[in-house]
Design a protein around this motif. Structure first.
Motif, PDB file in Angstrom:
ATOM      1  N   ARG A  29      44.583  41.840  65.456  1.00 58.51           N
ATOM      2  CA  ARG A  29      45.724  42.702  65.172  1.00 58.51           C
ATOM      3  C   ARG A  29      45.255  44.066  64.672  1.00 58.51           C
ATOM      4  NH1 ARG A  29      50.198  44.917  66.437  1.00 58.51           N
ATOM      5  NH2 ARG A  29      51.702  45.273  64.764  1.00 58.51           N
ATOM      6  N   ILE A  30      44.359  44.082  63.663  1.00 57.00           N
ATOM      7  CA  ILE A  30      43.789  45.328  63.166  1.00 57.00           C
ATOM      8  C   ILE A  30      42.273  45.142  63.107  1.00 57.00           C
ATOM      9  CG2 ILE A  30      43.749  47.011  61.285  1.00 57.00           C
ATOM     10  CD1 ILE A  30      46.458  46.064  60.452  1.00 57.00           C
ATOM     11  N   LYS A  31      41.559  45.839  63.962  1.00 57.37           N
ATOM     12  CA  LYS A  31      40.119  45.622  64.096  1.00 57.37           C
ATOM     13  C   LYS A  31      39.367  45.955  62.816  1.00 57.37           C
ATOM     14  CE  LYS A  31      39.954  46.280  69.103  1.00 57.37           C
ATOM     15  NZ  LYS A  31      39.386  47.062  70.228  1.00 57.37           N
ATOM     16  N   SER A  32      39.769  47.034  62.137  1.00 58.93           N
ATOM     17  CA  SER A  32      39.075  47.439  60.912  1.00 58.93           C
ATOM     18  C   SER A  32      39.192  46.366  59.835  1.00 58.93           C
ATOM     19  CB  SER A  32      39.637  48.763  60.396  1.00 58.93           C
ATOM     20  OG  SER A  32      41.019  48.642  60.123  1.00 58.93           O
ATOM     21  N   ILE A  33      40.384  45.779  59.713  1.00 57.22           N
ATOM     22  CA  ILE A  33      40.583  44.723  58.720  1.00 57.22           C
ATOM     23  C   ILE A  33      39.812  43.468  59.125  1.00 57.22           C
ATOM     24  CG2 ILE A  33      42.299  43.144  57.729  1.00 57.22           C
ATOM     25  CD1 ILE A  33      44.267  45.389  57.679  1.00 57.22           C
ATOM     26  N   ALA A  34      39.805  43.173  60.423  1.00 53.74           N
ATOM     27  CA  ALA A  34      39.074  41.995  60.904  1.00 53.74           C
ATOM     28  C   ALA A  34      37.587  42.129  60.601  1.00 53.74           C
ATOM     29  CB  ALA A  34      39.304  41.829  62.411  1.00 53.74           C
ATOM     30  N   THR A  35      37.028  43.323  60.840  1.00 49.34           N
ATOM     31  CA  THR A  35      35.611  43.566  60.561  1.00 49.34           C
ATOM     32  C   THR A  35      35.311  43.418  59.077  1.00 49.34           C
ATOM     33  OG1 THR A  35      35.516  45.103  62.427  1.00 49.34           O
ATOM     34  CG2 THR A  35      33.722  45.210  60.827  1.00 49.34           C
ATOM     35  N   GLU A  36      36.202  44.015  58.251  1.00 49.99           N
ATOM     36  CA  GLU A  36      36.009  43.941  56.797  1.00 49.99           C
ATOM     37  C   GLU A  36      36.121  42.502  56.302  1.00 49.99           C
ATOM     38  OE1 GLU A  36      37.925  45.889  52.724  1.00 49.99           O
ATOM     39  OE2 GLU A  36      38.592  46.553  54.711  1.00 49.99           O
ATOM     40  N   GLN A  57      35.480  39.725  57.999  1.00 51.82           N
ATOM     41  CA  GLN A  57      34.294  38.965  58.393  1.00 51.82           C
ATOM     42  C   GLN A  57      33.091  39.312  57.516  1.00 51.82           C
ATOM     43  OE1 GLN A  57      34.212  36.480  60.403  1.00 51.82           O
ATOM     44  NE2 GLN A  57      36.301  36.699  61.210  1.00 51.82           N
ATOM     45  N   ALA A  58      32.984  40.593  57.128  1.00 52.43           N
ATOM     46  CA  ALA A  58      31.875  41.019  56.266  1.00 52.43           C
ATOM     47  C   ALA A  58      31.980  40.377  54.881  1.00 52.43           C
ATOM     48  CB  ALA A  58      31.870  42.540  56.142  1.00 52.43           C
ATOM     49  N   ILE A  59      33.193  40.364  54.329  1.00 51.73           N
ATOM     50  CA  ILE A  59      33.419  39.750  53.010  1.00 51.73           C
ATOM     51  C   ILE A  59      33.154  38.245  53.079  1.00 51.73           C
ATOM     52  CG2 ILE A  59      35.182  39.209  51.280  1.00 51.73           C
ATOM     53  CD1 ILE A  59      36.452  41.927  51.949  1.00 51.73           C
ATOM     54  N   LYS A  60      33.618  37.629  54.171  1.00 54.79           N
ATOM     55  CA  LYS A  60      33.402  36.191  54.355  1.00 54.79           C
ATOM     56  C   LYS A  60      31.906  35.873  54.426  1.00 54.79           C
ATOM     57  CE  LYS A  60      34.782  32.383  57.390  1.00 54.79           C
ATOM     58  NZ  LYS A  60      35.467  32.012  58.653  1.00 54.79           N
ATOM     59  N   TYR A  61      31.155  36.727  55.143  1.00 53.34           N
ATOM     60  CA  TYR A  61      29.711  36.524  55.266  1.00 53.34           C
ATOM     61  C   TYR A  61      29.020  36.646  53.905  1.00 53.34           C
ATOM     62  CZ  TYR A  61      24.860  37.446  56.626  1.00 53.34           C
ATOM     63  OH  TYR A  61      23.498  37.409  56.724  1.00 53.34           O
ATOM     64  N   LEU A  62      29.421  37.646  53.111  1.00 51.20           N
ATOM     65  CA  LEU A  62      28.836  37.845  51.785  1.00 51.20           C
ATOM     66  C   LEU A  62      29.133  36.667  50.863  1.00 51.20           C
ATOM     67  CD1 LEU A  62      29.600  41.634  51.206  1.00 51.20           C
ATOM     68  CD2 LEU A  62      27.355  40.601  51.598  1.00 51.20           C
ATOM     69  N   GLU A  63      30.377  36.172  50.922  1.00 54.04           N
ATOM     70  CA  GLU A  63      30.762  35.037  50.076  1.00 54.04           C
ATOM     71  C   GLU A  63      29.966  33.784  50.453  1.00 54.04           C
ATOM     72  OE1 GLU A  63      34.951  34.553  50.397  1.00 54.04           O
ATOM     73  OE2 GLU A  63      35.382  36.040  48.837  1.00 54.04           O
ATOM     74  N   GLU A  64      29.787  33.541  51.753  1.00 50.74           N
ATOM     75  CA  GLU A  64      29.033  32.367  52.198  1.00 50.74           C
ATOM     76  C   GLU A  64      27.579  32.461  51.759  1.00 50.74           C
ATOM     77  OE1 GLU A  64      29.664  32.260  56.373  1.00 50.74           O
ATOM     78  OE2 GLU A  64      31.639  31.267  56.225  1.00 50.74           O
TER      79      GLU A  64
END
Length: 304
Positions: free
Chosen positions: A261-268, A270-277
């Motif tokens: 839906r919003i690529k910028s939010i999707a990218t952000e 995924q980045a936050i999810k990667y950092l949390e993992e």
């Protein structure tokens, strides 16, 4: 005889609720602008609207059944007393009601709805359902109300689809409406409606849910100027124009996120999810090291 007794008892309870929560309800009905020629009418707007309201409140399925059940002496006397009428010989026939509703401007009914919502809020009936003890949750969503195989009017929405069986492109015509509903526990109350329809047959672009939302937002803000609102919507509303409207009106919002839906939010995201993992993984490895090797040993020495 038993049926009329039940209706009579139900009416008493109905009137009790009405007078407790909506003291000016009948006066509000009397203020509605009647579109009919006044020299030819028998029933006022308040009589017609109150009759149809009772029909729905008592769960009567058809207009014909309503006319048959309500036009009894006791029922007529009760309605006459509740509405404060000087004279009422019988309740309106369903043809009269249908004719009145067909001519009535929908904005007049919106005035009644607005009065009722504001009366409930003023009574502080639903304070415990506020989000963070402040914001009122309002859900917005569009829904279809009519579908036609052929064009119904100049305001119809048009949609093409492929019929897989005959492999041909077909067209359907629709009428949709956008609704905003106040959510309080397991109950919802409509506070605004906006029809999704084309201005004319020659409109260059079709109307859509987001365009209707922009119109609806102005209505809600002008009607409930200081009401602290939190909007709830699906992924369609997760876009910059809607965010801007919410920020301008000082509304909070909760919108469903849909990937793409919003690529910028999707990218952000995924980045936050990667950092949390990674953070969880690092913490787990540190705990594992401590459990394997035990706590660190510190040697304290002093010079002789």
């Amino acid at each position: 005889m038993i049926l009329f007794f039940i209706l009579d008892c139900s009416l008493i309870e109905f009137v009790k609720i009405q007078r407790h929560f909506f003291k000016e309800f009948t006066n509000t009905l009397k203020k509605i602008k009647d579109p009919r020629h006044q020299s030819y009418i028998t029933y006022g707007a308040e009589t017609i609207l109150y009759t149809i309201l009772l029909k729905n409140a008592f769960g009567i399925d058809s207009m014909r059944s309503m006319t048959e059940r309500f036009n009894k002496e006791e029922c007529i006397k009760n309605v006459k007393k509740v509405l404060g009428l000087k004279q009422l010989e019988e309740l309106p026939h369903y043809d009269t009601i249908n004719d009145f509703l067909f001519k009535l401007d929908g904005k007049e009914l919106e005035k009644v709805r607005t009065y009722m919502i504001k009366a409930l809020l003023k009574k502080r009936c639903f304070e415990s359902y506020r989000i963070s003890d402040k914001y009122w949750l309002i859900v917005v969503d569009g829904t279809g109300i009519h579908t036609f195989k052929e064009k119904h009017c100049d305001h119809c929405l048009r949609r093409e689809y492929k019929d897989q069986e005959i492999r041909e492109t077909k067209v359907i015509y629709m009428h949709h409406v956008l609704e905003a509903k106040l959510v309080v526990g397991e109950m919802v109350f409509s506070i605004a409606s906006e029809f999704i329809e084309n201005e004319s047959e020659d409109a260059p672009k079709q109307d859509c849910e987001l365009k209707a939302f922009k119109r609806m937002a102005k209505k809600i803000k002008s009607t409930f100027k200081r009401l602290p609102i939190c909007l709830l919507g699906d992924s369609l509303y997760a876009c910059e124009p809607v965010f801007d409207i919410c920020h301008d009106n000082k509304w909070k919002y909760i919108f469903r996120f849909k990937e793409g839906r919003i690529k910028s939010i999707a990218t952000e995201f995924q980045a936050i999810k990667y950092l949390e993992e990674n953070n969880k993984k690092n913490k787990h490895e540190k705990k594992r090291e401590i459990s394997l090797f035990g706590p660190p040993i510190f040697h304290i020495t002093t010079d002789a």
